[in-house]
Each structure stands twice: as structure tokens, then as C-alpha cells.
Design a protein around this motif. Structure first.
Motif, mmCIF file in Angstrom:
data_model
loop_
_atom_site.group_PDB
_atom_site.id
_atom_site.type_symbol
_atom_site.label_atom_id
_atom_site.label_comp_id
_atom_site.label_asym_id
_atom_site.label_seq_id
_atom_site.Cartn_x
_atom_site.Cartn_y
_atom_site.Cartn_z
ATOM 1 N N GLY A 24 47.672 23.247 15.288
ATOM 2 C CA GLY A 24 48.531 22.807 16.379
ATOM 3 C C GLY A 24 48.584 21.297 16.505
ATOM 4 N N ASP A 84 54.587 27.162 22.617
ATOM 5 C CA ASP A 84 53.360 27.768 23.147
ATOM 6 C C ASP A 84 53.457 29.292 23.254
ATOM 7 O OD1 ASP A 84 51.901 25.458 23.363
ATOM 8 O OD2 ASP A 84 52.453 25.067 25.455
ATOM 9 N N ALA A 90 51.358 31.309 20.815
ATOM 10 C CA ALA A 90 49.929 31.268 21.164
ATOM 11 C C ALA A 90 49.601 32.270 22.256
ATOM 12 C CB ALA A 90 49.546 29.853 21.601
ATOM 13 N N ILE A 139 47.074 26.235 21.914
ATOM 14 C CA ILE A 139 47.730 25.572 23.046
ATOM 15 C C ILE A 139 47.149 24.167 23.260
ATOM 16 C CG2 ILE A 139 48.065 25.658 25.545
ATOM 17 C CD1 ILE A 139 48.225 28.693 25.300
ATOM 18 N N THR A 140 45.827 24.063 23.151
ATOM 19 C CA THR A 140 45.186 22.757 23.323
ATOM 20 C C THR A 140 45.616 21.779 22.231
ATOM 21 O OG1 THR A 140 43.268 23.835 24.327
ATOM 22 C CG2 THR A 140 42.964 21.586 23.533
ATOM 23 N N MET A 164 48.381 21.711 20.755
ATOM 24 C CA MET A 164 49.790 21.365 20.906
ATOM 25 C C MET A 164 50.054 20.447 22.092
ATOM 26 S SD MET A 164 51.640 23.015 18.531
ATOM 27 C CE MET A 164 53.237 23.314 19.257
#
Length: 207
Positions: free
Chosen positions: A20, A119, A122, A138-139, A141
């Protein structure tokens, strides 16, 4: 982007987070650093084509293995290069110097729409029982959302404060006019009625 098939949850989550971050930070950083490279003009696509290309490619790369069970041959060795190529095409209209470069309002909309859509896969990974991997994605991205906020702030600042050069020009213009006044001719005898009458009397009544 199936990193969970043959790996324990923690290394798999790290791999998803790195993937990501590669998509949201490393690729745009390289495109921005080399934004005038002729290569970007060759691979540039309109934003309307680059946007869905990355969204669909990312969904396929993330969901094919852990959710759909359709792990492509070669796994991440195939999906990662394809995803990076789609990411390059996506970022070129936003940060590159090509014929398809977006203006400030277009870049704001482009990036803010992309952040939640990228997202979603994810969230699908989390729903499939791979919570750690999905959260890591997610983190990783998050730089995409930060880039959208930065572009919006830059645009708002540019709208609120006109360029410094324009202000200087506006201040110097009256000074320039004062330094170069327009010369005025004194009234001639031919145009002054009193002078014309005096001259007429002098010629008609000599002493």
C-alpha cells in the motif's frame, strides 16, 4: 497481491502495508521527482481512463487471492508489477508534466475520490477474516489521503493569496506614471483669444 496464502499473519500484514505504501507514496514520489521525464508523456493517459484502471487493478490484485480464491499464477510476482504500472499511469495526471495534467480543482477531486475507493478492497480483506492484513493495507495507503489534503491546501492558499509578482506590478505602476509625466504644450498665441486680439491691433494700428 495475495501475501497471505503461504505466510503467517504478521509477515503477510507487513507485506500488505508495504504494498500500500508503494502505491500511495513511493510511486507518486518518483513521478514527482522525475515529473519532466519524457517517459511520462509516452505512458500518460487521460484521468478518466487512468482512474478506473488503478481502481480495478487494485481490486483484482487485493481480492483475487484471499477473498475470491482466484490466486493468479505467480501470485504477487505477477500482481505487484501490474499494480505498480497501473499506479504510475494513475499518478501521472496528478503530479506529472504531461498533456493530461489536471488543474488544481481536478487534482483535488481526483485524489479525494481515489482514496476511499482504493480502501474498499482492504475492507473486503478484513471481511474475509484477514483483519491484520486489511488494516495494514489501509495504513499503508494513508499517504494518498495526505496528498489529497496537501493539494487542496495548496489550491486554497493560491486562491486566497494572488502571486507576489502581480502585487508588485500593481504597486509599481503608479510610480512609473509619476516618473514619466506626459508633457503638455503651453498654449500658443494662435489659440489664446486675448493674444490673438492684441496681435491683430498691433498690425492694424501701427504707431
Amino acid at each position: 497481491m495475495d501475501h497471505s496464502t503461504h505466510m503467517s499473519p504478521l509477515p503477510s500484514a507487513v507485506a500488505m502495508g508495504i504494498a500500500g505504501f508503494l502505491l500511495a507514496a513511493v510511486v507518486p514520489g518518483l513521478v514527482l521527482l522525475l515529473r519532466r521525464a519524457p517517459l511520462w508523456e509516452r505512458v500518460s493517459l487521460p484521468a478518466g481512463a487512468a482512474f478506473p484502471l488503478l481502481v480495478l487493478t487494485h481490486a483484482w490484485a487485493v481480492l483475487a487471492g484471499p477473498v475470491a480464491g482466484l490466486r493468479p499464477p505467480g501470485g504477487a510476482f505477477v500482481t505487484e508489477p501490474v499494480l505498480v504500472a497501473a499506479a504510475v499511469v494513475f499518478w501521472v495526471p496528478a503530479v506529472g508534466r504531461t498533456r493530461h495534467r489536471l488543474g488544481d480543482p481536478g487534482r483535488c477531486l481526483y485524489l479525494f475520490l481515489a482514496a476511499p475507493l482504493l480502501d474498499l478492497p482492504a475492507l473486503g480483506v478484513i471481511a474475509a477474516g484477514h483483519s491484520l492484513e486489511g488494516l495494514a493495507m489501509i495504513t499503508g495507503m494513508l499517504p494518498l489521503a495526505l496528498a489529497a489534503a496537501t493539494v487542496t491546501w495548496s489550491w486554497a492558499t493560491k486562491e486566497d493569496h494572488p502571486p507576489h509578482r502581480t502585487l508588485l506590478q500593481g504597486r509599481e505602476e503608479p510610480r512609473t506614471q509619476q516618473q514619466h509625466p506626459v508633457p503638455t504644450r503651453p498654449p500658443s498665441a494662435a489659440t489664446h483669444p486675448g493674444a490673438r486680439g492684441t496681435a491683430h491691433r498691433a498690425t492694424t494700428h501701427p504707431h
